[in-house]
Design a protein around this motif. Structure first.
Motif, PDB file in Angstrom:
ATOM      1  N   SER A  73      67.125  66.284  17.152  1.00 41.90           N
ATOM      2  CA  SER A  73      67.845  67.078  18.147  1.00 41.90           C
ATOM      3  C   SER A  73      66.914  68.101  18.797  1.00 41.90           C
ATOM      4  O   SER A  73      66.893  68.257  20.019  1.00 41.90           O
ATOM      5  N   GLN A  74      66.145  68.800  17.971  1.00 44.49           N
ATOM      6  CA  GLN A  74      65.197  69.794  18.498  1.00 44.49           C
ATOM      7  C   GLN A  74      64.105  69.124  19.332  1.00 44.49           C
ATOM      8  O   GLN A  74      63.682  69.663  20.355  1.00 44.49           O
ATOM      9  N   LEU A  75      63.683  67.953  18.908  1.00 39.63           N
ATOM     10  CA  LEU A  75      62.663  67.209  19.650  1.00 39.63           C
ATOM     11  C   LEU A  75      63.176  66.822  21.032  1.00 39.63           C
ATOM     12  O   LEU A  75      62.449  66.881  22.017  1.00 39.63           O
ATOM     13  N   GLN A  76      64.447  66.482  21.101  1.00 35.88           N
ATOM     14  CA  GLN A  76      65.076  66.125  22.376  1.00 35.88           C
ATOM     15  C   GLN A  76      65.267  67.356  23.267  1.00 35.88           C
ATOM     16  O   GLN A  76      64.965  67.318  24.452  1.00 35.88           O
ATOM     17  N   LEU A  77      65.754  68.446  22.676  1.00 38.71           N
ATOM     18  CA  LEU A  77      66.047  69.666  23.445  1.00 38.71           C
ATOM     19  C   LEU A  77      64.792  70.464  23.814  1.00 38.71           C
ATOM     20  O   LEU A  77      64.700  71.014  24.907  1.00 38.71           O
ATOM     21  N   HIS A  78      63.856  70.546  22.886  1.00 40.98           N
ATOM     22  CA  HIS A  78      62.663  71.385  23.061  1.00 40.98           C
ATOM     23  C   HIS A  78      61.419  70.624  22.582  1.00 40.98           C
ATOM     24  O   HIS A  78      60.849  70.974  21.536  1.00 40.98           O
ATOM     25  N   PRO A  79      61.007  69.592  23.313  1.00 42.53           N
ATOM     26  CA  PRO A  79      59.916  68.749  22.812  1.00 42.53           C
ATOM     27  C   PRO A  79      58.594  69.487  22.576  1.00 42.53           C
ATOM     28  O   PRO A  79      57.973  69.314  21.525  1.00 42.53           O
ATOM     29  N   LEU A  80      58.178  70.313  23.511  1.00 40.58           N
ATOM     30  CA  LEU A  80      56.891  71.001  23.354  1.00 40.58           C
ATOM     31  C   LEU A  80      56.924  71.953  22.158  1.00 40.58           C
ATOM     32  O   LEU A  80      56.019  71.946  21.315  1.00 40.58           O
ATOM     33  N   ARG A  81      57.961  72.767  22.083  1.00 36.69           N
ATOM     34  CA  ARG A  81      58.088  73.717  20.982  1.00 36.69           C
ATOM     35  C   ARG A  81      58.146  72.999  19.632  1.00 36.69           C
ATOM     36  O   ARG A  81      57.474  73.392  18.672  1.00 36.69           O
ATOM     37  N   THR A  82      58.915  71.936  19.559  1.00 33.72           N
ATOM     38  CA  THR A  82      59.061  71.200  18.303  1.00 33.72           C
ATOM     39  C   THR A  82      57.745  70.576  17.873  1.00 33.72           C
ATOM     40  O   THR A  82      57.368  70.640  16.701  1.00 33.72           O
ATOM     41  N   LYS A  83      57.019  69.992  18.822  1.00 31.13           N
ATOM     42  CA  LYS A  83      55.720  69.390  18.491  1.00 31.13           C
ATOM     43  C   LYS A  83      54.711  70.453  18.081  1.00 31.13           C
ATOM     44  O   LYS A  83      53.908  70.236  17.172  1.00 31.13           O
ATOM     45  N   ALA A  84      54.737  71.607  18.732  1.00 34.05           N
ATOM     46  CA  ALA A  84      53.817  72.697  18.380  1.00 34.05           C
ATOM     47  C   ALA A  84      54.102  73.196  16.963  1.00 34.05           C
ATOM     48  O   ALA A  84      53.175  73.355  16.153  1.00 34.05           O
ATOM     49  N   ILE A  85      55.366  73.431  16.660  1.00 34.06           N
ATOM     50  CA  ILE A  85      55.734  73.911  15.323  1.00 34.06           C
ATOM     51  C   ILE A  85      55.385  72.865  14.267  1.00 34.06           C
ATOM     52  O   ILE A  85      54.812  73.195  13.224  1.00 34.06           O
ATOM     53  N   THR A  86      55.696  71.616  14.545  1.00 29.83           N
ATOM     54  CA  THR A  86      55.395  70.535  13.601  1.00 29.83           C
ATOM     55  C   THR A  86      53.901  70.454  13.333  1.00 29.83           C
ATOM     56  O   THR A  86      53.464  70.342  12.184  1.00 29.83           O
ATOM     57  N   SER A  87      53.114  70.513  14.387  1.00 30.07           N
ATOM     58  CA  SER A  87      51.663  70.446  14.241  1.00 30.07           C
ATOM     59  C   SER A  87      51.133  71.632  13.433  1.00 30.07           C
ATOM     60  O   SER A  87      50.262  71.478  12.575  1.00 30.07           O
ATOM     61  N   GLY A  88      51.670  72.808  13.686  1.00 22.77           N
ATOM     62  CA  GLY A  88      51.268  73.990  12.933  1.00 22.77           C
ATOM     63  C   GLY A  88      51.615  73.889  11.457  1.00 22.77           C
ATOM     64  O   GLY A  88      50.795  74.211  10.589  1.00 22.77           O
ATOM     65  N   VAL A  89      52.831  73.446  11.169  1.00 17.63           N
ATOM     66  CA  VAL A  89      53.266  73.302   9.773  1.00 17.63           C
ATOM     67  C   VAL A  89      52.415  72.257   9.046  1.00 17.63           C
ATOM     68  O   VAL A  89      51.961  72.481   7.913  1.00 17.63           O
ATOM     69  N   LEU A  90      52.163  71.123   9.705  1.00 16.00           N
ATOM     70  CA  LEU A  90      51.338  70.089   9.074  1.00 16.00           C
ATOM     71  C   LEU A  90      49.905  70.568   8.854  1.00 16.00           C
ATOM     72  O   LEU A  90      49.296  70.264   7.822  1.00 16.00           O
ATOM     73  N   ALA A  91      49.356  71.335   9.802  1.00 18.82           N
ATOM     74  CA  ALA A  91      48.010  71.886   9.623  1.00 18.82           C
ATOM     75  C   ALA A  91      47.979  72.834   8.428  1.00 18.82           C
ATOM     76  O   ALA A  91      47.033  72.824   7.633  1.00 18.82           O
ATOM     77  N   GLY A  92      49.018  73.641   8.278  1.00 13.67           N
ATOM     78  CA  GLY A  92      49.104  74.555   7.140  1.00 13.67           C
ATOM     79  C   GLY A  92      49.232  73.814   5.817  1.00 13.67           C
ATOM     80  O   GLY A  92      48.540  74.148   4.842  1.00 13.67           O
ATOM     81  N   CYS A  93      50.089  72.819   5.773  1.00 12.56           N
ATOM     82  CA  CYS A  93      50.256  72.018   4.548  1.00 12.56           C
ATOM     83  C   CYS A  93      48.947  71.326   4.184  1.00 12.56           C
ATOM     84  O   CYS A  93      48.538  71.310   3.019  1.00 12.56           O
TER      85      CYS A  93
END
Length: 185
Positions: A14-34
């Motif tokens: 749902s977030q990917l559909q509504l806010h694709p750039l924000r969702t991808k940025a957050i996902t990328s940040g979280v994965l980089a941290g993990c």
């Protein structure tokens, strides 16, 4: 437990559909941290280096996620309506000749200047020395990832796939660097 996972995935979509750039940025940040947390633990660091972890999360959030988002949008514009293996091959070649060298240069510079806090002269010298090896190594691995991404992954999940593989790649590189350091000692 599976209901929690299903609900989380549904919310993510749902977030990917509504806010694709924000969702991808957050996902990328979280994965980089993990990825960095895992790499630190596997490389034998006793106490988690939180500053390093947060700076790598910032890199994923502010650069890697948005860059991937716009790269895939651009690829869709350049190859609009084209399908098939020839198009996938063209996308892989274009990505490997443009964004791959650029991203490696940006990451090495960011890591040296921001994460390690080294002076510009040192970072420039290190990039000049190590960049060719880094890029040649990347060209042995990333074209396969890019091929799978363009061939099999729906466009909305390409940044997620690339970020996930990038996280695994970062863990591998960290462990490889540790092995080289141990051999040198």
């Amino acid at each position: 437990m599976s209901e929690i996972v299903k609900d989380a995935w549904k919310q993510y979509l749902s977030q990917l559909q509504l806010h694709p750039l924000r969702t991808k940025a957050i996902t990328s940040g979280v994965l980089a941290g993990c990825s960095d947390a895992i790499a630190q633990k596997l490389s034998g660091i006793k106490k988690l280096q939180l500053r390093r972890l947060l700076l790598l999360m910032l890199y994923g959030f502010a650069y890697a996620g948005p860059f991937g988002h716009f790269l895939h949008k651009l690829m869709d514009i350049i190859f609009k309506g084209e399908k098939g293996k020839k198009t996938v091959a063209k996308k892989v070649v274009l990505e490997q000749l443009t964004s791959s060298p650029w991203n490696n240069m940006v990451f090495m510079t960011y890591y040296g200047l921001v994460v390690e806090g080294r002076p510009w002269g040192f970072v420039k010298s290190k990039v000049r020395k190590d960049y060719p090896t880094v890029q040649l190594t990347a060209w042995r691995f990333w074209p396969i990832v890019a091929w799978m991404n363009y061939q099999y992954v729906p466009v909305q999940f390409r940044v997620l796939f690339q970020s996930f593989v990038g996280s695994c790649w970062a863990i591998f590189l960290n462990l490889k660097a540790r092995t080289v350091a141990i051999k040198a000692a």
